[in-house]
Design an enzyme around this catalytic site. Structure first.
Site, mmCIF file in Angstrom:
data_model
loop_
_atom_site.group_PDB
_atom_site.id
_atom_site.type_symbol
_atom_site.label_atom_id
_atom_site.label_comp_id
_atom_site.label_asym_id
_atom_site.label_seq_id
_atom_site.Cartn_x
_atom_site.Cartn_y
_atom_site.Cartn_z
ATOM 1 N N HIS A 22 42.514 24.236 48.752
ATOM 2 C CA HIS A 22 43.177 25.092 47.767
ATOM 3 C C HIS A 22 42.591 26.496 47.916
ATOM 4 O O HIS A 22 42.906 27.185 48.880
ATOM 5 C CB HIS A 22 42.963 24.524 46.359
ATOM 6 C CG HIS A 22 43.855 25.135 45.325
ATOM 7 N ND1 HIS A 22 44.090 24.551 44.098
ATOM 8 C CD2 HIS A 22 44.561 26.290 45.315
ATOM 9 C CE1 HIS A 22 44.904 25.304 43.384
ATOM 10 N NE2 HIS A 22 45.198 26.381 44.102
ATOM 11 N N ASN A 72 40.162 25.741 41.132
ATOM 12 C CA ASN A 72 41.334 26.473 41.600
ATOM 13 C C ASN A 72 40.964 27.430 42.722
ATOM 14 O O ASN A 72 41.330 27.237 43.868
ATOM 15 C CB ASN A 72 41.982 27.221 40.429
ATOM 16 C CG ASN A 72 43.296 27.862 40.788
ATOM 17 O OD1 ASN A 72 43.333 28.816 41.567
ATOM 18 N ND2 ASN A 72 44.392 27.355 40.236
ATOM 19 N N ASP A 73 40.231 28.475 42.402
ATOM 20 C CA ASP A 73 39.906 29.491 43.396
ATOM 21 C C ASP A 73 38.413 29.766 43.342
ATOM 22 O O ASP A 73 37.731 29.445 42.367
ATOM 23 C CB ASP A 73 40.700 30.767 43.117
ATOM 24 C CG ASP A 73 40.718 31.729 44.296
ATOM 25 O OD1 ASP A 73 40.397 31.292 45.422
ATOM 26 O OD2 ASP A 73 41.041 32.913 44.099
ATOM 27 N N ASP A 177 48.183 35.139 39.794
ATOM 28 C CA ASP A 177 47.340 34.124 40.417
ATOM 29 C C ASP A 177 46.300 34.784 41.320
ATOM 30 O O ASP A 177 45.440 35.503 40.859
ATOM 31 C CB ASP A 177 48.219 33.136 41.186
ATOM 32 C CG ASP A 177 47.520 31.804 41.423
ATOM 33 O OD1 ASP A 177 46.278 31.782 41.436
ATOM 34 O OD2 ASP A 177 48.203 30.791 41.610
ATOM 35 N N ASN A 178 46.402 34.580 42.592
ATOM 36 C CA ASN A 178 45.342 35.004 43.511
ATOM 37 C C ASN A 178 45.154 36.518 43.519
ATOM 38 O O ASN A 178 46.092 37.277 43.276
ATOM 39 C CB ASN A 178 45.656 34.510 44.922
ATOM 40 C CG ASN A 178 45.685 32.989 44.972
ATOM 41 O OD1 ASN A 178 44.927 32.338 44.268
ATOM 42 N ND2 ASN A 178 46.561 32.440 45.784
#
Length: 203
Positions: A22, A72-73, A177-178
């Site tokens: 991920h 997640n990140d 998001d990113n």
């Protein structure tokens, strides 16, 4: 940009578990290039650490910890350290997971972890503040941390102790998001115009 480039497969040397990557972060120094990857393994959440050399990834370490919930990140801030987001508190496949996601409840968290022979993690932002924190990154000088949560970007000062001091919040028109940060300090992100519809397709 080469629109016809389809990427290439990079061999994983020395890694034999299941691999469901991920978030990913690359940490480069004069000595080595390390790649940190969030891995949603069947037996639990991990962060895999690799060394990149000559087109291959050599597995160095599998990092796991009781505070790893729904990772997640992550962003590497040293050859053996990283910040990582727990997007949700409750595990996938449970009713509480769905309630947390659809209710946009502020139960996510941010961890700071170091990886040596074992993994040590501390909560830098505890549950109760952030709605589904996901994308995370740092400024080029590693003095500021950027975090996407809810419909906002949260900005923190990174202290010498690695603790985070809240600076301010930037409101956004949608759930983003990113985060990518250029060498000049410009911030790029991508947003979900219909985040709840996106959650419906998650597994």
């Amino acid at each position: 940009i080469n629109a016809e480039y389809m990427g290439e497969r990079i061999p994983l040397i020395g890694y034999h578990g299941d691999f469901h990557p991920h978030g990913l972060s690359v940490q480069t120094s004069s000595e080595a290039t390390r790649v940190f990857v969030v891995n949603h393994r069947r037996d639990g959440e991990t962060v895999e650490v690799f060394s990149y050399h000559a087109g291959t990834l050599q597995h160095l370490h599998t990092s796991s910890h009781p505070l790893f919930g729904n990772l997640n990140d992550l962003v590497a801030v040293g050859p053996d350290s990283f910040y990582v987001t727990n997007w949700l508190y409750y595990p996938s496949g449970t009713w509480m997971h769905l309630l947390e996601a659809y209710g946009e409840l502020p139960w996510g968290s941010v961890l700071y972890c170091t990886v040596h022979n074992t993994t040590s993690c501390e909560q830098m932002v505890a549950p109760g503040t952030l709605q589904m924190p996901n994308g995370i990154n740092v400024s080029p000088d590693h003095a500021t941390l950027y975090l996407m949560a809810g419909k906002a970007m949260w900005v923190y000062t990174i202290e010498a102790t690695h603790r985070l001091t809240f600076q301010h919040q930037v409101s956004l028109p949608s759930t983003c998001d990113n985060i990518e940060v250029t060498p000049e300090g410009e911030i790029w992100t991508a947003c979900h115009p219909q985040p709840l519809k996106f959650v419906r397709y998650m597994k």
